[in-house]
Design a protein around this motif. Sequence first.
Motif, PDB file in Angstrom:
ATOM      1  N   GLN A 108       0.948  -1.245  -0.100  1.00  0.00           N
ATOM      2  CA  GLN A 108      -0.050  -0.013   0.023  1.00  0.00           C
ATOM      3  C   GLN A 108       0.902   1.190  -0.031  1.00  0.00           C
ATOM      4  OE1 GLN A 108      -2.892  -0.060   3.324  1.00  0.00           O
ATOM      5  NE2 GLN A 108      -4.407  -1.127   1.826  1.00  0.00           N
ATOM      6  N   TYR A 109       0.337   2.232  -0.198  1.00  0.00           N
ATOM      7  CA  TYR A 109       1.068   3.660   0.081  1.00  0.00           C
ATOM      8  C   TYR A 109       0.658   4.493   1.222  1.00  0.00           C
ATOM      9  CZ  TYR A 109       1.875   2.724  -5.054  1.00  0.00           C
ATOM     10  OH  TYR A 109       2.477   1.956  -6.213  1.00  0.00           O
ATOM     11  N   ASN A 110       0.678   3.595   2.260  1.00  0.00           N
ATOM     12  CA  ASN A 110       0.323   4.515   3.395  1.00  0.00           C
ATOM     13  C   ASN A 110       1.344   5.794   3.903  1.00  0.00           C
ATOM     14  OD1 ASN A 110      -2.028   3.167   4.479  1.00  0.00           O
ATOM     15  ND2 ASN A 110      -0.741   1.581   4.487  1.00  0.00           N
ATOM     16  N   SER A 111       2.710   5.443   3.379  1.00  0.00           N
ATOM     17  CA  SER A 111       3.590   6.368   3.638  1.00  0.00           C
ATOM     18  C   SER A 111       3.167   7.708   3.178  1.00  0.00           C
ATOM     19  CB  SER A 111       4.952   5.991   3.294  1.00  0.00           C
ATOM     20  OG  SER A 111       5.001   5.540   1.759  1.00  0.00           O
ATOM     21  N   ILE A 112       2.299   7.795   2.114  1.00  0.00           N
ATOM     22  CA  ILE A 112       2.034   9.257   1.674  1.00  0.00           C
ATOM     23  C   ILE A 112       1.093   9.755   2.241  1.00  0.00           C
ATOM     24  CG2 ILE A 112       1.157  10.280  -0.601  1.00  0.00           C
ATOM     25  CD1 ILE A 112       2.242   8.040  -2.267  1.00  0.00           C
ATOM     26  N   SER A 113      -0.207   9.113   2.588  1.00  0.00           N
ATOM     27  CA  SER A 113      -1.130   9.692   3.597  1.00  0.00           C
ATOM     28  C   SER A 113      -0.548   9.979   4.867  1.00  0.00           C
ATOM     29  CB  SER A 113      -2.385   9.187   3.315  1.00  0.00           C
ATOM     30  OG  SER A 113      -2.228   7.888   4.051  1.00  0.00           O
ATOM     31  N   LEU A 114       0.258   9.229   5.386  1.00  0.00           N
ATOM     32  CA  LEU A 114       0.577   9.402   6.768  1.00  0.00           C
ATOM     33  C   LEU A 114       1.782  10.477   6.797  1.00  0.00           C
ATOM     34  CD1 LEU A 114       0.651   5.648   7.786  1.00  0.00           C
ATOM     35  CD2 LEU A 114      -0.909   7.606   8.870  1.00  0.00           C
ATOM     36  N   GLY A 115       2.582  10.254   5.695  1.00  0.00           N
ATOM     37  CA  GLY A 115       3.575  11.381   5.769  1.00  0.00           C
ATOM     38  C   GLY A 115       3.229  12.694   5.546  1.00  0.00           C
ATOM     39  N   LEU A 116       2.068  13.014   4.941  1.00  0.00           N
ATOM     40  CA  LEU A 116       1.595  14.243   4.536  1.00  0.00           C
ATOM     41  C   LEU A 116       0.818  14.610   5.895  1.00  0.00           C
ATOM     42  CD1 LEU A 116      -0.325  13.732   0.988  1.00  0.00           C
ATOM     43  CD2 LEU A 116       1.544  15.477   1.525  1.00  0.00           C
ATOM     44  N   ALA A 117       0.221  13.691   6.755  1.00  0.00           N
ATOM     45  CA  ALA A 117      -0.494  13.923   7.766  1.00  0.00           C
ATOM     46  C   ALA A 117       0.914  14.319   8.744  1.00  0.00           C
ATOM     47  CB  ALA A 117      -1.046  12.794   8.481  1.00  0.00           C
TER      48      ALA A 117
END
Length: 512
Positions: free
Chosen positions: A182-191
């Motif tokens: 998955q690409y959680n590091s994008i949404s979590l990174g933006l957060a």
Amino acid sequence: MARGTEYSFLPKLSSKREVFGLGACLCLIAILLRLGVALHPYSGAGTPPMFGDFEAQRHWMEITYHLSPSEWYFNTSNNNLSYWGLDYPPLTAYHSWICGAIAHSINPDWVSLHHSHGLEDYYHKLFMRYTVLVADILIYFPAIFVFVFGVYRSLSLEDKLSTAFIILVTPSLLVIDHGHFQYNSISLGLAVWAVLASCTRHNLLSCIFFSLSLNYKQMELYHSLPFFFFLLGKALQQREARYLTIIKYGLCVIATFLICWLPFLSSISSIQQVLHRLFPFSRGLYEDKVANFWCSLSVLIKLKLLLSRGVLLQLCFWTTILSIVPSAINLLFYPTPYRFLHSLVNSALSFFLFSFQVHEKSILLAVIPVSLLAVVHPFVSTWFILVATFSMYPLLVKDGLVLPTWSLSLFFFLSSYLFLPRLSYKMHNQDRRINLLFYVSMGLFFALCISSHFVTPPARLPDLFPVLISGFSCLHFLGFLVWFNYMQFMPQQIGHTYQKYFRLVHNKPHEN
Ligand SMILES: *[C@@H]1O[C@H](CO)[C@@H](O)[C@H](O)[C@H]1NC(C)=O
């Protein structure tokens, strides 16, 4: 000892060159671990006809590359929504479109319309793995470093580097993004960028980053209430132009949303269709064995059979709200970075435990703020992060990720012990019964996870081990929810040495 009770595994750094060198080494280790996980299978590997999350992401690249945005969220002759229809917000779609275009330029077969379903090709897997790694390095890595250096300004340089390293090797994010896929590091990174911006008084930037993160994954709603109350609380504490500030925040959010949604604003029905794809309430209370309160309760009481969907929805809604209200109100009246970070944990945990239709991977939304607090609560954070990893164990077994899960968990615990300032100090000096509790909890998780491989459950209870693991994790999460709420209300509990980490961001009144 020069630095009092703080132990750091790292040598004392004296020049900028040493800091950069060591920082680069730690980043390389974090990248190497990701590459190691990426060698393992992904979700749905070799399981036709639907495959798993990996195929979903590949399919979105195919759809977004070949079709116009007006078709992305609609069931058309070229886009059968029953086969992994796009169900994430527009930023995910744009990201898929960019990756799809790159994939097409390397090998058009990887994203050919209709003909690429279930594609399994070594070089394509490599390509997909690299897209995750690139996103992680571009968004998540810098977010963590800037966060640690910007928010924990009074930590020593060595401790800043060690803290950033511990956050970067959090096992659950690694196995889900680089293993499961998955690409959680994008949404979590933006957060994390948004958290960092609001903790350092860049409130408008924070609104933009958080809106972007929400537009990448709707799950970021788990963090929305703390952001709302933190920014509102800070605005209300200003001496002048309070309402103007609030209006500015609102406009920033609306403008970011409008830009993200631009291609879908052509008609009301188009907006409705996208929203319907993002929030499919028709799916039910829970899908799999999740360490969620309702799912664990279902072992004792089958609420699904007793109550209608409407009543269940209301029950979930009100329990979630009730569980968040204390933390949110506290944050509104005392909008400090310390309480904000705790409130992010409390809100994410409340949503995970009590809301409707939860996925086991959603625990990541609590794991990230917990890992940001690792330097403040080294012992409990380490414990929490390990429990969160084990709570996904049945899923990770299904994905063939047993080896990376165990090795990363062990690596994480050992590095926390060595690197996290004060963890070893704390474990040697706190009440021994608390350490015992930790070892018993870890021992039981170990026993449950290992038995799930070797012990055949009775025929009547085929799901015995997944249910035990999720129930046991749920108990832990309920305990952690109470503890993090208590800590949010009682900042004085963390003592002087810890409080100084927050002093710099506390000192001045929080204004724009
Ligand atoms: C989309 O259309 C196909 C037929 O073209 C149908 O089989 C499928 O059930 C539809 N899916 C949804 C989610 O409406």
